[in-house]
Design a protein around this motif. Structure first.
Motif, short mmCIF file in Angstrom:
data_model
loop_
_atom_site.label_atom_id
_atom_site.label_comp_id
_atom_site.label_asym_id
_atom_site.label_seq_id
_atom_site.Cartn_x
_atom_site.Cartn_y
_atom_site.Cartn_z
N PRO A 1 0.73 -1.10 -0.07
CA PRO A 1 -0.09 0.20 -0.02
C PRO A 1 0.65 1.38 -0.12
CG PRO A 1 -1.03 -1.66 1.54
CD PRO A 1 0.44 -2.19 1.11
N GLU A 2 0.61 2.29 -0.79
CA GLU A 2 1.33 3.44 -0.95
C GLU A 2 0.91 4.63 -0.45
OE1 GLU A 2 4.55 3.56 -2.63
OE2 GLU A 2 4.44 1.68 -1.83
N GLN A 3 1.31 5.92 -0.72
CA GLN A 3 0.81 7.16 -0.10
C GLN A 3 -0.42 7.55 -0.81
OE1 GLN A 3 2.79 6.75 2.74
NE2 GLN A 3 2.51 8.74 2.85
N VAL A 4 -0.56 7.33 -2.26
CA VAL A 4 -1.46 7.62 -2.99
C VAL A 4 -2.41 6.67 -3.67
CG1 VAL A 4 -0.51 9.73 -3.52
CG2 VAL A 4 -0.28 7.84 -4.89
N ILE A 5 -3.64 6.68 -3.92
CA ILE A 5 -4.56 5.62 -4.45
C ILE A 5 -4.08 5.39 -5.73
CG2 ILE A 5 -6.87 5.09 -5.09
CD1 ILE A 5 -7.71 6.98 -3.12
N GLU A 6 -3.60 4.08 -6.11
CA GLU A 6 -3.19 3.65 -7.51
C GLU A 6 -2.18 4.49 -7.90
OE1 GLU A 6 -6.74 2.98 -9.50
OE2 GLU A 6 -7.24 1.17 -8.46
N GLU B 1 -1.11 1.03 -16.04
CA GLU B 1 -2.44 0.26 -15.45
C GLU B 1 -2.56 -1.06 -15.99
OE1 GLU B 1 -6.14 1.37 -17.76
OE2 GLU B 1 -5.17 3.14 -18.03
N ASP C 1 -3.35 -5.21 -10.06
CA ASP C 1 -2.17 -4.36 -9.87
C ASP C 1 -1.34 -5.29 -9.30
OD1 ASP C 1 -3.78 -3.89 -7.29
OD2 ASP C 1 -1.72 -3.50 -6.71
N GLU D 1 -4.30 -4.28 4.00
CA GLU D 1 -4.99 -4.18 2.95
C GLU D 1 -6.45 -4.87 3.38
OE1 GLU D 1 -3.24 -6.50 -0.23
OE2 GLU D 1 -1.51 -5.04 -0.34
#
Length: 340
Positions: A114-119, A127, A134, A275
């Motif tokens: 999981p990252e700082q921003v969505i996708e 994509e 992903d 998640e």
């Protein structure tokens, strides 16, 4: 004998207690720390990679600079999120970095966390394909990266090139022989550890993995490593696999150590969700007097299964203190465990 390295998250912030107030502070201090770590006998300098955060996002310039200023220490990542990467461009960057360092690159990659921003990978122009997740996209890019690292030609040459071409299809340059065998996969599950073994990658296992049994973290991680080793053996690879685990370990040898980390010694594993619908187990930190640390670490099953230990460091406390942290482990703890 174990290899012992450090793993830096590369944080910076304009905070009065931080020695790393800016990105430049973190980058330059990372180079200085790697040089000093080599001087005291450490085996590896590894760096986390995170995008859209005040952390290290582009590892190859940093690793190249470290490679040019050191001689023996392994340099690497833990890990590069392949969802954000162009595998072919990454082959070129990795090849150049490995050549600069004289073949010391130990590159950790993964499908990402999981990252700082969505996708966030979408902002980089990527994509998933139709019906592809992903995570699958990240693994697919990893496979293309591995394939192109082999150095075999695949691109049709221009019949009227600017410079003469060698015969046949062209490969990416610069090519670094042997780098394909020094790629590590960051696995959070038993299944992905097995997948890494099947595809000839070394294993990086961090202080977090998906909870697959409810057992203590170090036992689950040791089981993951054993699954990996068995899969490697079944795959018939002709070289030895390597496995690293990361830990937060602090030897309390002076008052400053006790002030910073004295309260962490009573820590325990934690269970939670990183998640949706995926429960994870987070390993505890170790902080104690050296004789106590030796006893505690001797009971950590995953450390015993691994050949490489990466010590997570508080990079914001500056180079001098982190050299002290690392040297304390090498001097007061590693000999008691037979690592030195």
């Amino acid at each position: 004998m174990k290899k012992i390295g450090f793993l830096s998250f590369g944080h910076w912030a304009d905070h009065p207690a931080y020695k790393t107030r800016t990105a430049a502070d973190t980058l330059l201090q990372s180079i200085d720390l790697a040089v000093a770590a080599e001087e005291i006998g450490l085996d590896g300098a590894y760096f986390r990679v995170h995008h859209f955060a005040a952390q290290l996002g582009s590892p190859f310039p940093l690793l190249s600079a470290i490679g040019a200023k050191t001689n023996t220490i392994e340099i690497g990542t833990g890990v590069i999120d392949m969802r954000y990467e162009n595998p072919l461009y990454m082959v070129e960057d990795a090849g150049a970095t490995d050549l600069i360092s004289g073949g010391r690159l130990q590159l950790g990659i993964s499908r990402g966390s999981p990252e700082q921003v969505i996708e966030g990978w979408r902002y980089f122009g990527y994509e998933p394909k139709e019906n592809e997740t992903d995570a699958e996209m990240g693994r697919s890019k990893a496979m293309e990266f591995l394939d192109k690292l082999n150095g075999e030609g695949f691109a049709e040459p221009n019949p009227n090139p600017m410079f003469p071409n060698p015969p046949g299809l062209l490969r990416l340059e610069p090519h670094s022989e042997g780098l394909r065998e020094r790629i590590w996969w960051g696995a959070a599950s038993n299944a992905t550890a097995v997948w890494a073994a099947e595809n000839g990658m070394h294993l990086q296992s961090s202080t977090l993995k998906f909870d697959e049994s409810g057992k203590p973290f170090h036992i689950q991680q040791a089981e993951q490593i054993r699954f990996y080793k068995e899969a490697w053996k079944k795959a018939g690879h002709q070289r030895e696999p390597r496995v690293s685990v990361s830990r937060s370990i602090f030897a309390l040898v002076n008052d400053q150590d006790r002030a910073y980390f004295g309260q962490q010694g009573e820590g325990s594993d934690k269970f939670g969700y990183i998640e949706p619908e995926k429960r994870a187990v987070f390993g505890k930190s170790y902080a104690a007097e050296p004789d106590q640390l030796i006893k505690q670490l001797a009971e950590d099953e995953a450390i015993q299964e691994a050949d490489t230990l990466l010590l997570t460091i508080p990079n914001t406390l500056g180079v001098d203190y982190n050299v002290h942290v690392l040297e304390s482990i090498l001097t007061h703890v590693a000999p008691g465990l037979g690592w030195r």
